[in-house]
Write a protein that holds these residues in place. Structure first.
Motif, PDB file in Angstrom:
ATOM      1  N   ARG A   1       0.840  -1.208   0.000  1.00 58.24           N
ATOM      2  CA  ARG A   1       0.000   0.000   0.000  1.00 58.24           C
ATOM      3  C   ARG A   1       0.871   1.253   0.000  1.00 58.24           C
ATOM      4  NH1 ARG A   1      -3.252  -2.843   3.740  1.00 58.24           N
ATOM      5  NH2 ARG A   1      -2.221  -1.752   5.476  1.00 58.24           N
ATOM      6  N   THR A   2       1.911   1.215   0.831  1.00 54.23           N
ATOM      7  CA  THR A   2       2.822   2.357   0.917  1.00 54.23           C
ATOM      8  C   THR A   2       3.581   2.541  -0.390  1.00 54.23           C
ATOM      9  OG1 THR A   2       3.102   1.918   3.284  1.00 54.23           O
ATOM     10  CG2 THR A   2       4.690   3.405   2.253  1.00 54.23           C
ATOM     11  N   ALA A   3       4.042   1.428  -0.971  1.00 49.63           N
ATOM     12  CA  ALA A   3       4.784   1.492  -2.237  1.00 49.63           C
ATOM     13  C   ALA A   3       3.940   2.113  -3.340  1.00 49.63           C
ATOM     14  CB  ALA A   3       5.236   0.085  -2.637  1.00 49.63           C
ATOM     15  N   ARG A   4       2.674   1.780  -3.383  1.00 49.76           N
ATOM     16  CA  ARG A   4       1.771   2.329  -4.411  1.00 49.76           C
ATOM     17  C   ARG A   4       1.651   3.844  -4.277  1.00 49.76           C
ATOM     18  NH1 ARG A   4      -3.579   2.751  -6.437  1.00 49.76           N
ATOM     19  NH2 ARG A   4      -4.036   1.307  -8.149  1.00 49.76           N
ATOM     20  N   ASP A   5       1.748   4.331  -3.012  1.00 46.19           N
ATOM     21  CA  ASP A   5       1.596   5.764  -2.749  1.00 46.19           C
ATOM     22  C   ASP A   5       2.880   6.556  -2.988  1.00 46.19           C
ATOM     23  OD1 ASP A   5      -1.054   5.408  -2.054  1.00 46.19           O
ATOM     24  OD2 ASP A   5      -0.635   5.225   0.102  1.00 46.19           O
ATOM     25  N   VAL A   6       4.035   5.970  -2.594  1.00 45.63           N
ATOM     26  CA  VAL A   6       5.272   6.765  -2.586  1.00 45.63           C
ATOM     27  C   VAL A   6       6.223   6.464  -3.735  1.00 45.63           C
ATOM     28  CG1 VAL A   6       5.127   6.934  -0.069  1.00 45.63           C
ATOM     29  CG2 VAL A   6       6.576   5.166  -1.103  1.00 45.63           C
ATOM     30  N   MET A   7       6.061   5.332  -4.409  1.00 42.54           N
ATOM     31  CA  MET A   7       6.978   4.969  -5.494  1.00 42.54           C
ATOM     32  C   MET A   7       6.461   5.460  -6.841  1.00 42.54           C
ATOM     33  SD  MET A   7       8.261   1.058  -4.855  1.00 42.54           S
ATOM     34  CE  MET A   7       9.563   0.639  -3.706  1.00 42.54           C
ATOM     35  N   THR A   8       7.388   5.621  -7.787  1.00 39.62           N
ATOM     36  CA  THR A   8       6.975   5.851  -9.169  1.00 39.62           C
ATOM     37  C   THR A   8       6.342   4.561  -9.690  1.00 39.62           C
ATOM     38  OG1 THR A   8       9.109   5.127 -10.047  1.00 39.62           O
ATOM     39  CG2 THR A   8       8.851   7.480  -9.553  1.00 39.62           C
ATOM     40  N   THR A   9       5.607   4.685 -10.781  1.00 37.10           N
ATOM     41  CA  THR A   9       4.879   3.518 -11.305  1.00 37.10           C
ATOM     42  C   THR A   9       5.816   2.361 -11.637  1.00 37.10           C
ATOM     43  OG1 THR A   9       3.196   4.978 -12.239  1.00 37.10           O
ATOM     44  CG2 THR A   9       3.281   2.730 -13.098  1.00 37.10           C
TER      45      THR A   9
ATOM     46  N   ALA B   1       5.711  -1.270  -9.892  1.00 37.09           N
ATOM     47  CA  ALA B   1       5.461  -2.464 -10.708  1.00 37.09           C
ATOM     48  C   ALA B   1       6.451  -3.575 -10.356  1.00 37.09           C
ATOM     49  CB  ALA B   1       5.560  -2.119 -12.193  1.00 37.09           C
ATOM     50  N   ALA B   2       7.711  -3.201 -10.153  1.00 34.25           N
ATOM     51  CA  ALA B   2       8.751  -4.195  -9.851  1.00 34.25           C
ATOM     52  C   ALA B   2       8.512  -4.865  -8.501  1.00 34.25           C
ATOM     53  CB  ALA B   2      10.123  -3.536  -9.883  1.00 34.25           C
ATOM     54  N   VAL B   3       8.304  -4.062  -7.442  1.00 35.54           N
ATOM     55  CA  VAL B   3       8.138  -4.670  -6.103  1.00 35.54           C
ATOM     56  C   VAL B   3       6.821  -5.420  -6.005  1.00 35.54           C
ATOM     57  CG1 VAL B   3       9.642  -2.965  -5.003  1.00 35.54           C
ATOM     58  CG2 VAL B   3       7.170  -2.554  -5.081  1.00 35.54           C
ATOM     59  N   MET B   4       5.800  -4.965  -6.731  1.00 39.75           N
ATOM     60  CA  MET B   4       4.519  -5.678  -6.742  1.00 39.75           C
ATOM     61  C   MET B   4       4.681  -7.056  -7.377  1.00 39.75           C
ATOM     62  SD  MET B   4       1.718  -6.562  -8.845  1.00 39.75           S
ATOM     63  CE  MET B   4       1.820  -5.468 -10.261  1.00 39.75           C
ATOM     64  N   LEU B   5       5.407  -7.114  -8.487  1.00 39.27           N
ATOM     65  CA  LEU B   5       5.628  -8.396  -9.163  1.00 39.27           C
ATOM     66  C   LEU B   5       6.479  -9.339  -8.318  1.00 39.27           C
ATOM     67  CD1 LEU B   5       6.203  -7.072 -12.782  1.00 39.27           C
ATOM     68  CD2 LEU B   5       4.411  -8.677 -12.081  1.00 39.27           C
ATOM     69  N   ILE B   6       7.526  -8.808  -7.691  1.00 40.84           N
ATOM     70  CA  ILE B   6       8.374  -9.646  -6.828  1.00 40.84           C
ATOM     71  C   ILE B   6       7.547 -10.225  -5.683  1.00 40.84           C
ATOM     72  CG2 ILE B   6      10.359  -9.662  -5.268  1.00 40.84           C
ATOM     73  CD1 ILE B   6      11.485  -7.306  -6.963  1.00 40.84           C
ATOM     74  N   SER B   7       6.710  -9.393  -5.066  1.00 39.71           N
ATOM     75  CA  SER B   7       5.937  -9.809  -3.895  1.00 39.71           C
ATOM     76  C   SER B   7       4.859 -10.826  -4.242  1.00 39.71           C
ATOM     77  CB  SER B   7       5.284  -8.577  -3.240  1.00 39.71           C
ATOM     78  OG  SER B   7       6.256  -7.647  -2.827  1.00 39.71           O
ATOM     79  N   TYR B   8       4.206 -10.660  -5.390  1.00 41.17           N
ATOM     80  CA  TYR B   8       3.080 -11.523  -5.759  1.00 41.17           C
ATOM     81  C   TYR B   8       3.488 -12.757  -6.555  1.00 41.17           C
ATOM     82  CZ  TYR B   8      -0.849  -8.623  -4.190  1.00 41.17           C
ATOM     83  OH  TYR B   8      -1.775  -7.946  -3.431  1.00 41.17           O
ATOM     84  N   THR B   9       4.679 -12.758  -7.127  1.00 48.06           N
ATOM     85  CA  THR B   9       5.073 -13.889  -7.977  1.00 48.06           C
ATOM     86  C   THR B   9       6.371 -14.553  -7.543  1.00 48.06           C
ATOM     87  OG1 THR B   9       6.343 -12.531  -9.534  1.00 48.06           O
ATOM     88  CG2 THR B   9       3.978 -12.762  -9.959  1.00 48.06           C
ATOM     89  N   GLY B  10       7.154 -13.900  -6.664  1.00 46.55           N
ATOM     90  CA  GLY B  10       8.417 -14.480  -6.231  1.00 46.55           C
ATOM     91  C   GLY B  10       9.535 -14.346  -7.248  1.00 46.55           C
TER      92      GLY B  10
ATOM     93  N   ALA C   1       9.116   4.562   5.225  1.00 47.30           N
ATOM     94  CA  ALA C   1       7.845   5.288   5.181  1.00 47.30           C
ATOM     95  C   ALA C   1       6.703   4.473   5.775  1.00 47.30           C
ATOM     96  CB  ALA C   1       7.522   5.679   3.738  1.00 47.30           C
ATOM     97  N   ALA C   2       6.787   3.155   5.608  1.00 50.72           N
ATOM     98  CA  ALA C   2       5.744   2.269   6.136  1.00 50.72           C
ATOM     99  C   ALA C   2       5.980   1.899   7.594  1.00 50.72           C
ATOM    100  CB  ALA C   2       5.677   0.998   5.289  1.00 50.72           C
ATOM    101  N   ALA C   3       7.113   2.344   8.167  1.00 58.58           N
ATOM    102  CA  ALA C   3       7.479   2.042   9.559  1.00 58.58           C
ATOM    103  C   ALA C   3       7.490   0.538   9.813  1.00 58.58           C
ATOM    104  CB  ALA C   3       6.517   2.732  10.518  1.00 58.58           C
TER     105      ALA C   3
END
Length: 382
Positions: A182-190, A194-203, A307-309
Protein backbone atom coordinates in the motif's frame (compact mmCIF):
# COMPACT_ATOMS: atom_id res chain seq x y z
CA UNK A 1 28.19 -18.64 -22.66
CA UNK A 2 28.74 -16.69 -25.92
CA UNK A 3 26.25 -13.88 -26.49
CA UNK A 4 25.67 -12.44 -29.94
CA UNK A 5 24.57 -8.81 -29.73
CA UNK A 6 22.82 -6.51 -32.17
CA UNK A 7 23.77 -2.90 -32.80
CA UNK A 8 20.40 -1.18 -33.03
CA UNK A 9 21.86 1.79 -34.93
CA UNK A 10 23.62 -0.17 -37.69
CA UNK A 11 21.44 -3.31 -37.61
CA UNK A 12 24.57 -5.48 -37.48
CA UNK A 13 24.92 -8.61 -35.34
CA UNK A 14 28.34 -8.77 -33.66
CA UNK A 15 30.50 -10.82 -31.31
CA UNK A 16 33.88 -10.44 -29.65
CA UNK A 17 35.60 -13.72 -28.74
CA UNK A 18 38.50 -14.30 -26.38
CA UNK A 19 40.50 -17.27 -27.69
CA UNK A 20 43.20 -17.70 -25.07
CA UNK A 21 46.73 -16.30 -25.20
CA UNK A 22 49.60 -16.51 -27.67
CA UNK A 23 53.13 -17.75 -26.95
CA UNK A 24 54.01 -14.40 -25.38
CA UNK A 25 51.07 -14.51 -23.00
CA UNK A 26 49.11 -11.85 -24.91
CA UNK A 27 45.35 -12.32 -25.14
CA UNK A 28 43.98 -13.40 -28.51
CA UNK A 29 40.73 -11.62 -29.31
CA UNK A 30 38.68 -11.70 -32.49
CA UNK A 31 35.76 -9.53 -33.62
CA UNK A 32 33.16 -10.21 -36.31
CA UNK A 33 29.93 -8.59 -37.46
CA UNK A 34 27.33 -9.26 -40.13
CA UNK A 35 23.80 -8.30 -41.11
CA UNK A 36 22.86 -11.98 -40.78
CA UNK A 37 22.95 -13.56 -37.32
CA UNK A 38 23.50 -17.00 -38.87
CA UNK A 39 26.79 -15.85 -40.43
CA UNK A 40 28.01 -14.75 -37.01
CA UNK A 41 27.07 -18.17 -35.59
CA UNK A 42 29.01 -19.93 -38.37
CA UNK A 43 32.03 -17.68 -37.70
CA UNK A 44 31.95 -18.53 -33.99
CA UNK A 45 31.83 -22.27 -34.78
CA UNK A 46 34.85 -21.96 -37.08
CA UNK A 47 36.88 -20.04 -34.49
CA UNK A 48 36.06 -22.47 -31.69
CA UNK A 49 37.05 -25.41 -33.92
CA UNK A 50 40.35 -23.69 -34.69
CA UNK A 51 40.83 -23.04 -30.98
CA UNK A 52 40.38 -26.75 -30.21
CA UNK A 53 42.58 -28.16 -33.01
CA UNK A 54 45.48 -25.79 -32.29
CA UNK A 55 45.24 -23.53 -35.35
CA UNK A 56 44.82 -20.66 -32.92
CA UNK A 57 47.54 -20.51 -30.27
CA UNK A 58 46.48 -22.35 -27.15
CA UNK A 59 46.85 -21.12 -23.60
CA UNK A 60 50.37 -21.57 -22.33
CA UNK A 61 51.27 -22.00 -18.70
CA UNK A 62 50.18 -18.93 -16.77
CA UNK A 63 52.53 -17.42 -14.22
CA UNK A 64 50.55 -15.20 -11.84
CA UNK A 65 47.14 -15.52 -10.25
CA UNK A 66 46.02 -12.43 -12.16
CA UNK A 67 46.79 -14.23 -15.44
CA UNK A 68 45.10 -17.41 -14.26
CA UNK A 69 41.91 -15.57 -13.33
CA UNK A 70 41.83 -13.85 -16.72
CA UNK A 71 42.21 -17.10 -18.65
CA UNK A 72 39.63 -18.86 -16.45
CA UNK A 73 37.10 -16.05 -16.93
CA UNK A 74 37.49 -15.75 -20.69
CA UNK A 75 38.15 -19.37 -21.70
CA UNK A 76 35.87 -21.15 -19.25
CA UNK A 77 33.33 -18.99 -17.43
CA UNK A 78 32.33 -16.83 -20.40
CA UNK A 79 31.84 -19.87 -22.64
CA UNK A 80 30.11 -22.20 -20.18
CA UNK A 81 28.20 -20.05 -17.68
CA UNK A 82 25.34 -17.56 -17.89
CA UNK A 83 26.39 -14.01 -18.68
CA UNK A 84 25.13 -12.87 -15.28
CA UNK A 85 27.49 -15.40 -13.65
CA UNK A 86 30.40 -14.13 -15.73
CA UNK A 87 29.85 -10.53 -14.59
CA UNK A 88 29.33 -11.66 -10.99
CA UNK A 89 32.64 -13.57 -10.96
CA UNK A 90 34.36 -10.64 -12.65
CA UNK A 91 33.15 -8.34 -9.86
CA UNK A 92 34.38 -10.73 -7.15
CA UNK A 93 37.84 -11.00 -8.73
CA UNK A 94 38.16 -7.21 -8.68
CA UNK A 95 37.82 -7.43 -4.88
CA UNK A 96 40.71 -9.86 -4.44
CA UNK A 97 43.71 -8.12 -2.79
CA UNK A 98 46.71 -7.24 -4.93
CA UNK A 99 49.07 -9.43 -2.87
CA UNK A 100 47.10 -12.52 -3.90
CA UNK A 101 46.86 -11.50 -7.56
CA UNK A 102 50.66 -11.15 -7.75
CA UNK A 103 51.34 -14.63 -6.38
CA UNK A 104 53.02 -17.11 -8.70
CA UNK A 105 50.48 -19.81 -9.51
CA UNK A 106 52.83 -22.66 -8.64
CA UNK A 107 53.53 -21.08 -5.22
CA UNK A 108 49.92 -20.80 -4.03
CA UNK A 109 49.26 -22.94 -0.94
CA UNK A 110 46.48 -23.44 1.58
CA UNK A 111 48.05 -20.81 3.86
CA UNK A 112 47.46 -18.20 1.15
CA UNK A 113 43.86 -19.29 0.76
CA UNK A 114 43.38 -19.02 4.52
CA UNK A 115 44.89 -15.54 4.55
CA UNK A 116 42.59 -14.38 1.73
CA UNK A 117 39.48 -15.52 3.63
CA UNK A 118 40.83 -13.85 6.76
CA UNK A 119 41.36 -10.59 4.86
CA UNK A 120 37.78 -10.68 3.64
CA UNK A 121 36.48 -11.51 7.12
CA UNK A 122 38.09 -8.32 8.46
CA UNK A 123 35.89 -6.28 6.15
CA UNK A 124 32.11 -5.93 6.34
CA UNK A 125 31.52 -9.11 4.31
CA UNK A 126 29.19 -11.70 5.84
CA UNK A 127 30.49 -15.18 6.55
CA UNK A 128 27.98 -16.60 4.07
CA UNK A 129 29.32 -14.29 1.33
CA UNK A 130 32.91 -15.33 2.04
CA UNK A 131 31.91 -19.01 1.96
CA UNK A 132 30.24 -18.46 -1.42
CA UNK A 133 33.44 -16.91 -2.74
CA UNK A 134 35.47 -19.78 -1.32
CA UNK A 135 33.26 -22.24 -3.24
CA UNK A 136 33.87 -20.31 -6.47
CA UNK A 137 37.63 -20.42 -5.91
CA UNK A 138 37.49 -24.15 -5.16
CA UNK A 139 35.85 -24.57 -8.56
CA UNK A 140 38.39 -22.31 -10.26
CA UNK A 141 41.37 -24.27 -8.92
CA UNK A 142 39.69 -27.56 -9.84
CA UNK A 143 39.47 -26.25 -13.42
CA UNK A 144 43.14 -25.10 -13.28
CA UNK A 145 44.20 -28.59 -12.16
CA UNK A 146 42.27 -30.19 -15.04
CA UNK A 147 43.86 -27.75 -17.51
CA UNK A 148 47.34 -28.49 -16.13
CA UNK A 149 47.75 -24.87 -15.04
CA UNK A 150 48.15 -25.85 -11.39
CA UNK A 151 49.80 -28.88 -9.83
CA UNK A 152 49.07 -30.13 -6.37
CA UNK A 153 46.01 -30.34 -4.10
CA UNK A 154 43.33 -27.67 -4.33
CA UNK A 155 44.41 -24.96 -1.83
CA UNK A 156 40.87 -23.71 -1.16
CA UNK A 157 39.51 -27.21 -0.53
CA UNK A 158 41.99 -27.48 2.35
CA UNK A 159 40.51 -24.38 4.04
CA UNK A 160 37.40 -24.80 6.18
CA UNK A 161 34.30 -22.72 5.65
CA UNK A 162 33.62 -19.89 8.08
CA UNK A 163 31.04 -20.38 10.79
CA UNK A 164 27.91 -18.61 9.60
CA UNK A 165 26.02 -19.00 12.87
CA UNK A 166 22.23 -19.21 12.90
CA UNK A 167 20.76 -17.95 9.64
CA UNK A 168 17.91 -15.52 10.21
CA UNK A 169 15.90 -14.97 7.05
CA UNK A 170 14.07 -11.66 7.26
CA UNK A 171 10.54 -11.82 5.84
CA UNK A 172 7.22 -10.06 6.32
CA UNK A 173 3.94 -11.44 7.57
CA UNK A 174 0.93 -11.17 5.25
CA UNK A 175 -0.23 -8.04 7.12
CA UNK A 176 3.20 -6.41 6.89
CA UNK A 177 3.49 -7.19 3.19
CA UNK A 178 0.06 -5.65 2.57
CA UNK A 179 1.18 -2.50 4.42
CA UNK A 180 4.40 -2.38 2.40
CA UNK A 181 2.58 -2.65 -0.94
CA UNK A 182 0.00 0.00 0.00
CA UNK A 183 2.82 2.36 0.92
CA UNK A 184 4.78 1.49 -2.24
CA UNK A 185 1.77 2.33 -4.41
CA UNK A 186 1.60 5.76 -2.75
CA UNK A 187 5.27 6.77 -2.59
CA UNK A 188 6.98 4.97 -5.49
CA UNK A 189 6.98 5.85 -9.17
CA UNK A 190 4.88 3.52 -11.31
CA UNK A 191 7.89 1.60 -12.62
CA UNK A 192 9.36 0.95 -9.18
CA UNK A 193 5.98 -0.06 -7.79
CA UNK A 194 5.46 -2.46 -10.71
CA UNK A 195 8.75 -4.19 -9.85
CA UNK A 196 8.14 -4.67 -6.10
CA UNK A 197 4.52 -5.68 -6.74
CA UNK A 198 5.63 -8.40 -9.16
CA UNK A 199 8.37 -9.65 -6.83
CA UNK A 200 5.94 -9.81 -3.89
CA UNK A 201 3.08 -11.52 -5.76
CA UNK A 202 5.07 -13.89 -7.98
CA UNK A 203 8.42 -14.48 -6.23
CA UNK A 204 10.44 -13.25 -9.21
CA UNK A 205 14.05 -12.22 -8.71
CA UNK A 206 14.44 -8.44 -8.90
CA UNK A 207 16.38 -8.50 -12.17
CA UNK A 208 13.84 -10.92 -13.66
CA UNK A 209 11.11 -8.40 -12.83
CA UNK A 210 12.99 -5.48 -14.42
CA UNK A 211 13.59 -7.59 -17.55
CA UNK A 212 9.89 -8.46 -18.04
CA UNK A 213 8.22 -7.25 -21.22
CA UNK A 214 4.54 -6.71 -21.90
CA UNK A 215 4.76 -9.47 -24.51
CA UNK A 216 5.63 -11.88 -21.65
CA UNK A 217 2.18 -11.42 -20.07
CA UNK A 218 -0.72 -13.61 -21.18
CA UNK A 219 -3.78 -11.94 -19.67
CA UNK A 220 -6.15 -14.61 -21.03
CA UNK A 221 -4.30 -17.50 -19.37
CA UNK A 222 -3.30 -15.29 -16.39
CA UNK A 223 0.37 -16.25 -16.59
CA UNK A 224 3.80 -14.62 -16.91
CA UNK A 225 6.51 -16.16 -19.07
CA UNK A 226 9.82 -15.57 -17.26
CA UNK A 227 12.34 -15.70 -20.10
CA UNK A 228 15.26 -13.43 -19.21
CA UNK A 229 17.14 -11.54 -16.54
CA UNK A 230 18.71 -8.10 -16.64
CA UNK A 231 22.49 -7.69 -16.71
CA UNK A 232 23.99 -4.41 -15.57
CA UNK A 233 27.54 -3.55 -16.58
CA UNK A 234 29.51 -0.35 -16.71
CA UNK A 235 28.15 1.70 -19.56
CA UNK A 236 24.82 -0.02 -20.04
CA UNK A 237 22.49 -2.96 -19.58
CA UNK A 238 21.57 -6.10 -21.49
CA UNK A 239 19.36 -9.15 -21.10
CA UNK A 240 20.32 -12.81 -20.83
CA UNK A 241 18.83 -16.19 -19.94
CA UNK A 242 17.40 -16.67 -16.48
CA UNK A 243 19.54 -18.24 -13.78
CA UNK A 244 18.24 -21.73 -14.58
CA UNK A 245 18.49 -21.06 -18.35
CA UNK A 246 14.86 -22.16 -18.72
CA UNK A 247 11.64 -20.33 -19.46
CA UNK A 248 9.22 -20.79 -16.57
CA UNK A 249 5.52 -20.06 -16.33
CA UNK A 250 4.24 -18.19 -13.26
CA UNK A 251 0.53 -17.74 -12.62
CA UNK A 252 -0.86 -14.38 -11.55
CA UNK A 253 -3.96 -13.44 -9.58
CA UNK A 254 -6.84 -11.23 -10.85
CA UNK A 255 -5.52 -8.40 -8.64
CA UNK A 256 -2.06 -8.56 -10.23
CA UNK A 257 -3.61 -8.63 -13.72
CA UNK A 258 -5.72 -5.59 -12.84
CA UNK A 259 -2.67 -3.71 -11.49
CA UNK A 260 -0.68 -4.57 -14.62
CA UNK A 261 -3.46 -3.25 -16.89
CA UNK A 262 -3.57 -0.04 -14.85
CA UNK A 263 0.22 0.32 -15.08
CA UNK A 264 0.16 -0.26 -18.84
CA UNK A 265 -2.52 2.40 -19.32
CA UNK A 266 -0.59 4.90 -17.20
CA UNK A 267 2.62 4.06 -19.05
CA UNK A 268 1.02 4.67 -22.45
CA UNK A 269 -0.47 7.97 -21.24
CA UNK A 270 2.91 9.18 -19.93
CA UNK A 271 4.57 8.12 -23.18
CA UNK A 272 2.19 10.22 -25.25
CA UNK A 273 2.24 13.16 -22.85
CA UNK A 274 6.02 13.30 -22.45
CA UNK A 275 7.06 12.13 -25.91
CA UNK A 276 9.17 9.07 -25.03
CA UNK A 277 8.91 5.54 -26.43
CA UNK A 278 9.23 2.22 -24.64
CA UNK A 279 11.59 0.72 -27.23
CA UNK A 280 12.29 -2.43 -25.21
CA UNK A 281 8.61 -3.06 -24.30
CA UNK A 282 9.53 -3.20 -20.59
CA UNK A 283 6.94 -3.29 -17.83
CA UNK A 284 9.11 -1.70 -15.13
CA UNK A 285 10.42 1.62 -16.37
CA UNK A 286 12.51 4.38 -14.85
CA UNK A 287 12.21 8.09 -15.56
CA UNK A 288 11.13 9.02 -19.11
CA UNK A 289 10.85 5.40 -20.20
CA UNK A 290 14.43 4.51 -19.34
CA UNK A 291 15.60 1.13 -18.06
CA UNK A 292 14.98 0.69 -14.31
CA UNK A 293 18.37 0.19 -12.64
CA UNK A 294 18.63 -2.23 -9.73
CA UNK A 295 20.49 0.26 -7.52
CA UNK A 296 17.69 2.79 -7.89
CA UNK A 297 15.01 0.19 -7.20
CA UNK A 298 16.88 -0.90 -4.07
CA UNK A 299 17.01 2.70 -2.80
CA UNK A 300 13.28 3.19 -3.39
CA UNK A 301 12.61 -0.06 -1.53
CA UNK A 302 14.58 1.11 1.52
CA UNK A 303 12.73 4.44 1.49
CA UNK A 304 9.38 2.65 1.30
CA UNK A 305 10.20 0.38 4.24
CA UNK A 306 10.99 3.48 6.32
CA UNK A 307 7.84 5.29 5.18
CA UNK A 308 5.74 2.27 6.14
CA UNK A 309 7.48 2.04 9.56
CA UNK A 310 8.20 -1.65 8.97
CA UNK A 311 11.14 -3.81 10.06
CA UNK A 312 14.02 -3.62 7.59
CA UNK A 313 14.30 -6.39 5.00
CA UNK A 314 16.22 -6.53 1.74
CA UNK A 315 14.62 -6.24 -1.68
CA UNK A 316 15.32 -9.96 -2.11
CA UNK A 317 13.44 -10.46 1.17
CA UNK A 318 10.20 -9.77 -0.74
CA UNK A 319 10.88 -12.91 -2.80
CA UNK A 320 11.57 -14.85 0.41
CA UNK A 321 8.34 -13.46 1.87
CA UNK A 322 6.35 -14.73 -1.12
CA UNK A 323 7.78 -18.24 -0.77
CA UNK A 324 7.41 -18.33 3.03
CA UNK A 325 3.75 -17.29 2.88
CA UNK A 326 3.04 -19.94 0.24
CA UNK A 327 4.64 -22.58 2.44
CA UNK A 328 2.60 -21.44 5.44
CA UNK A 329 -0.53 -21.81 3.27
CA UNK A 330 0.40 -25.45 2.67
CA UNK A 331 1.41 -25.12 -0.99
CA UNK A 332 3.54 -28.10 -2.05
CA UNK A 333 7.31 -27.49 -2.14
CA UNK A 334 7.46 -28.70 -5.76
CA UNK A 335 5.02 -25.99 -6.83
CA UNK A 336 7.00 -23.34 -4.94
CA UNK A 337 10.25 -24.61 -6.48
CA UNK A 338 8.89 -24.24 -10.01
CA UNK A 339 7.43 -20.83 -9.21
CA UNK A 340 10.75 -19.53 -7.86
CA UNK A 341 12.89 -21.15 -10.54
CA UNK A 342 14.97 -23.24 -8.10
CA UNK A 343 16.98 -26.11 -9.56
CA UNK A 344 15.16 -28.67 -7.42
CA UNK A 345 12.73 -28.95 -4.51
CA UNK A 346 15.56 -29.83 -2.09
CA UNK A 347 16.97 -26.32 -2.46
CA UNK A 348 13.54 -24.89 -1.75
CA UNK A 349 13.09 -27.04 1.36
CA UNK A 350 16.57 -26.17 2.66
CA UNK A 351 16.08 -22.44 2.04
CA UNK A 352 12.79 -22.29 3.90
CA UNK A 353 13.54 -24.77 6.67
CA UNK A 354 12.64 -22.09 9.26
CA UNK A 355 9.06 -22.08 7.97
CA UNK A 356 8.89 -25.88 8.06
CA UNK A 357 10.02 -25.80 11.70
CA UNK A 358 7.07 -23.55 12.59
CA UNK A 359 4.65 -25.68 10.58
CA UNK A 360 5.86 -28.82 12.38
CA UNK A 361 5.02 -27.23 15.73
CA UNK A 362 1.49 -26.47 14.50
CA UNK A 363 1.17 -30.00 13.09
CA UNK A 364 2.05 -31.56 16.46
CA UNK A 365 -0.64 -29.49 18.20
CA UNK A 366 -3.23 -30.30 15.55
CA UNK A 367 -2.48 -34.03 15.84
CA UNK A 368 -2.84 -33.89 19.62
CA UNK A 369 -6.18 -32.08 19.33
CA UNK A 370 -7.39 -34.69 16.84
CA UNK A 371 -6.67 -37.56 19.25
CA UNK A 372 -8.14 -35.60 22.15
CA UNK A 373 -11.42 -35.22 20.25
CA UNK A 374 -11.45 -38.93 19.47
CA UNK A 375 -10.86 -39.82 23.11
CA UNK A 376 -13.63 -37.56 24.42
CA UNK A 377 -15.99 -38.83 21.73
CA UNK A 378 -15.67 -42.47 22.90
CA UNK A 379 -18.49 -43.63 25.24
CA UNK A 380 -17.32 -44.42 28.78
CA UNK A 381 -16.83 -48.08 29.70
CA UNK A 382 -16.32 -49.22 26.15
Amino acid sequence: MVTIKKNEKTGLWWIRLSLGTDKNGKRIQAYFSSKRKQEVEFWIAEKMTARRDGTIGKVIQVRTMAQLFEVWLEDHVRLTKAETTYHSYQSIIKQIPEWFMKLKVDRVEAIHAQRLLADWSRTSLKASTINSRRAILVGMFSWAIRMNNYKGPNPFSAVSKLNEGLKEMQTYSAEQLATYLRTARDVMTTGNYAAVMLISYTGLRAREATALRWSDIDFERMVIMVKRTAIEVKGGHAFSNTKGKKVRVVTISPHVAEELRRIRTEQRYNSLRMGWRNEEDLICLGVNGAYLWHSGLRRRHIETVKAAALPSITLHGLRHTHASLLMEMGVHAKVIQERLGHADATLTMDTYAHVLHTLQSDTASQFEHLLERKRTAQPSGS
